[in-house]
Design an enzyme around this catalytic site. Structure first.
Site, PDB file in Angstrom:
ATOM      1  N   GLY A 174       0.788  -1.224   0.000  1.00 46.29           N
ATOM      2  CA  GLY A 174       0.000   0.000   0.000  1.00 46.29           C
ATOM      3  C   GLY A 174       0.820   1.275   0.000  1.00 46.29           C
ATOM      4  O   GLY A 174       0.269   2.371  -0.035  1.00 46.29           O
ATOM      5  N   HIS A 175       2.148   1.167   0.017  1.00 47.65           N
ATOM      6  CA  HIS A 175       3.014   2.367   0.132  1.00 47.65           C
ATOM      7  C   HIS A 175       4.143   2.292  -0.874  1.00 47.65           C
ATOM      8  O   HIS A 175       5.277   2.018  -0.484  1.00 47.65           O
ATOM      9  CB  HIS A 175       3.579   2.460   1.545  1.00 47.65           C
ATOM     10  CG  HIS A 175       4.104   3.813   1.907  1.00 47.65           C
ATOM     11  ND1 HIS A 175       5.403   4.202   1.697  1.00 47.65           N
ATOM     12  CD2 HIS A 175       3.503   4.870   2.488  1.00 47.65           C
ATOM     13  CE1 HIS A 175       5.582   5.433   2.148  1.00 47.65           C
ATOM     14  NE2 HIS A 175       4.441   5.849   2.630  1.00 47.65           N
ATOM     15  N   PHE A 176       4.050   2.464  -2.032  1.00 43.82           N
ATOM     16  CA  PHE A 176       2.875   2.709  -2.859  1.00 43.82           C
ATOM     17  C   PHE A 176       2.886   1.640  -3.931  1.00 43.82           C
ATOM     18  O   PHE A 176       3.963   1.323  -4.435  1.00 43.82           O
ATOM     19  CB  PHE A 176       2.948   4.096  -3.480  1.00 43.82           C
ATOM     20  CG  PHE A 176       3.001   5.198  -2.438  1.00 43.82           C
ATOM     21  CD1 PHE A 176       1.824   5.658  -1.856  1.00 43.82           C
ATOM     22  CD2 PHE A 176       4.204   5.745  -2.024  1.00 43.82           C
ATOM     23  CE1 PHE A 176       1.859   6.674  -0.909  1.00 43.82           C
ATOM     24  CE2 PHE A 176       4.242   6.758  -1.071  1.00 43.82           C
ATOM     25  CZ  PHE A 176       3.072   7.220  -0.511  1.00 43.82           C
TER      26      PHE A 176
END
Length: 153
Positions: free
Chosen positions: A56-58
């Site tokens: 999720g990052h990224f």
């Protein structure tokens, strides 16, 4: 508890005997330098695309979160403190309570080898103060002053 004289490098299994962190939050893979007299440690984190935070990052441009780089520095400091005090992962926990002057100079990405250089500034009763620099290819990517305190029982 007294520790045997650790031979360098200190591997991840030995690290897990010293601090309570585990996957996915164990952020130091080995210790490559240790000088308890000088209160200095150098650890290593191999940054892999398989790290859970990269989901999720990224997703399209993975970058290691800066707060996790600071946590990795704190964990290296924790290993040094535990060895210096002759304690293990089952001892009283230390928690990060303050971060000052955090700087993030460059992104850390999959494939980087993060070198964690930590100097203990002082240890007073239940509080430890550290200065840490995280480097990739000899270049400082992050730095911070970190304070940790032992948990109250």
């Amino acid at each position: 508890m007294s520790h045997p004289a650790y031979e360098l490098p200190i591997d991840v299994n030995q690290i897990q005997a010293l601090i309570p962190h585990r996957y996915p939050f164990l952020l130091i893979d080995r210790v490559i330098e240790l000088d308890l007299e000088a209160k200095r440690i150098v650890g290593q984190k191999n940054v892999s695309i398989n790290e859970p935070f990269f989901q999720g990052h990224f997703p399209t441009r993975p970058v290691m979160p800066g707060v996790l780089i600071i946590e990795a520095l704190a964990q290296a400091g924790g290993v040094m403190t535990q060895l210096g005090l002759g304690r293990d992962a089952l001892s009283k926990l230390f928690y990060m309570v303050k971060v000052d002057n955090a700087r993030f100079n460059k992104q850390v990405v999959p494939g980087d080898v993060l070198i964690l250089e930590v100097q203990m500034k002082r240890l007073i009763r239940n509080m430890g103060c550290y200065y840490g620099e995280a480097k990739v290819n000899g270049e400082i990517v992050a730095s911070a002053e970190i304070m940790c305190a032992a948990a109250r029982e």
